[in-house]
Design a protein around this motif. Structure first.
Motif, mmCIF file in Angstrom:
data_model
loop_
_atom_site.group_PDB
_atom_site.id
_atom_site.type_symbol
_atom_site.label_atom_id
_atom_site.label_comp_id
_atom_site.label_asym_id
_atom_site.label_seq_id
_atom_site.Cartn_x
_atom_site.Cartn_y
_atom_site.Cartn_z
ATOM 1 N N UNK A 245 -14.657 24.595 25.520
ATOM 2 C CA UNK A 245 -13.651 25.595 25.147
ATOM 3 C C UNK A 245 -12.258 24.976 25.113
ATOM 4 N N UNK A 246 -11.955 24.126 26.074
ATOM 5 C CA UNK A 246 -10.653 23.459 26.086
ATOM 6 C C UNK A 246 -10.496 22.538 24.885
ATOM 7 N N UNK A 247 -11.541 21.837 24.517
ATOM 8 C CA UNK A 247 -11.478 20.949 23.353
ATOM 9 C C UNK A 247 -11.240 21.754 22.082
ATOM 10 N N UNK A 248 -11.896 22.886 21.959
ATOM 11 C CA UNK A 248 -11.709 23.732 20.773
ATOM 12 C C UNK A 248 -10.289 24.294 20.736
ATOM 13 N N UNK A 249 -9.770 24.732 21.882
ATOM 14 C CA UNK A 249 -8.406 25.267 21.924
ATOM 15 C C UNK A 249 -7.374 24.197 21.573
ATOM 16 N N UNK A 250 -7.567 22.996 22.059
ATOM 17 C CA UNK A 250 -6.636 21.914 21.741
ATOM 18 C C UNK A 250 -6.701 21.583 20.256
ATOM 19 N N UNK A 251 -7.894 21.561 19.697
ATOM 20 C CA UNK A 251 -8.049 21.273 18.273
ATOM 21 C C UNK A 251 -7.401 22.359 17.415
ATOM 22 N N UNK A 252 -7.613 23.620 17.762
ATOM 23 C CA UNK A 252 -7.035 24.722 16.991
ATOM 24 C C UNK A 252 -5.514 24.724 17.096
ATOM 25 N N UNK A 253 -4.974 24.511 18.292
ATOM 26 C CA UNK A 253 -3.513 24.508 18.434
ATOM 27 C C UNK A 253 -2.897 23.310 17.718
ATOM 28 N N UNK A 254 -3.549 22.161 17.750
ATOM 29 C CA UNK A 254 -3.041 21.001 17.026
ATOM 30 C C UNK A 254 -3.045 21.230 15.528
ATOM 31 N N UNK A 255 -4.127 21.785 15.003
ATOM 32 C CA UNK A 255 -4.189 22.093 13.565
ATOM 33 C C UNK A 255 -3.140 23.140 13.189
ATOM 34 N N UNK A 256 -2.921 24.111 14.041
ATOM 35 C CA UNK A 256 -1.910 25.130 13.770
ATOM 36 C C UNK A 256 -0.508 24.541 13.737
ATOM 37 N N UNK A 257 -0.208 23.637 14.658
ATOM 38 C CA UNK A 257 1.113 23.011 14.658
ATOM 39 C C UNK A 257 1.322 22.140 13.424
ATOM 40 N N UNK A 258 0.301 21.427 13.022
ATOM 41 C CA UNK A 258 0.415 20.607 11.814
ATOM 42 C C UNK A 258 0.596 21.505 10.594
ATOM 43 N N UNK A 259 -0.118 22.633 10.541
ATOM 44 C CA UNK A 259 0.046 23.570 9.433
ATOM 45 C C UNK A 259 1.463 24.132 9.404
ATOM 46 N N UNK A 260 2.046 24.402 10.577
ATOM 47 C CA UNK A 260 3.425 24.892 10.610
ATOM 48 C C UNK A 260 4.408 23.834 10.122
#
Length: 80
Positions: free
Chosen positions: A44-59
């Motif tokens: 779950x932590x790995x998925x959250x880190x991946x999603x937040x990283x992708x979101x920041x790059x998208x921003x």
């Protein structure tokens, strides 16, 4: 001479990669296994880190396209 240096650097980096991989695998095999809840939390932590990283790059891409990264400008004339 320049190509020789590149090959030496590539060989050194490959040797470091092999050594680091061997060390990580040996430590991983020597460690006791993790319980199921630990694997779930880790996943779950790995998925959250991946999603937040992708979101920041998208921003970053979004703000760049909309012009939010441009330096501030003023249309006013300067005072003398």
């Amino acid at each position: 001479m320049r190509n020789t240096n590149r090959w030496l650097l590539a060989a050194l980096l490959a040797a470091l990669l092999v050594g680091a991989t061997w060390y990580c695998v040996s430590v991983w095999q020597a460690a006791p296994s993790m319980p199921l809840y630990g694997n779930i939390i880790l996943g779950a932590a790995a998925i959250l880190v991946l999603v937040s990283g992708c979101g920041l790059i998208a921003l970053i891409f979004y703000s760049r396209r909309k012009g939010y990264d441009e330096p501030a400008r003023s249309n006013r004339t300067q005072r003398q």
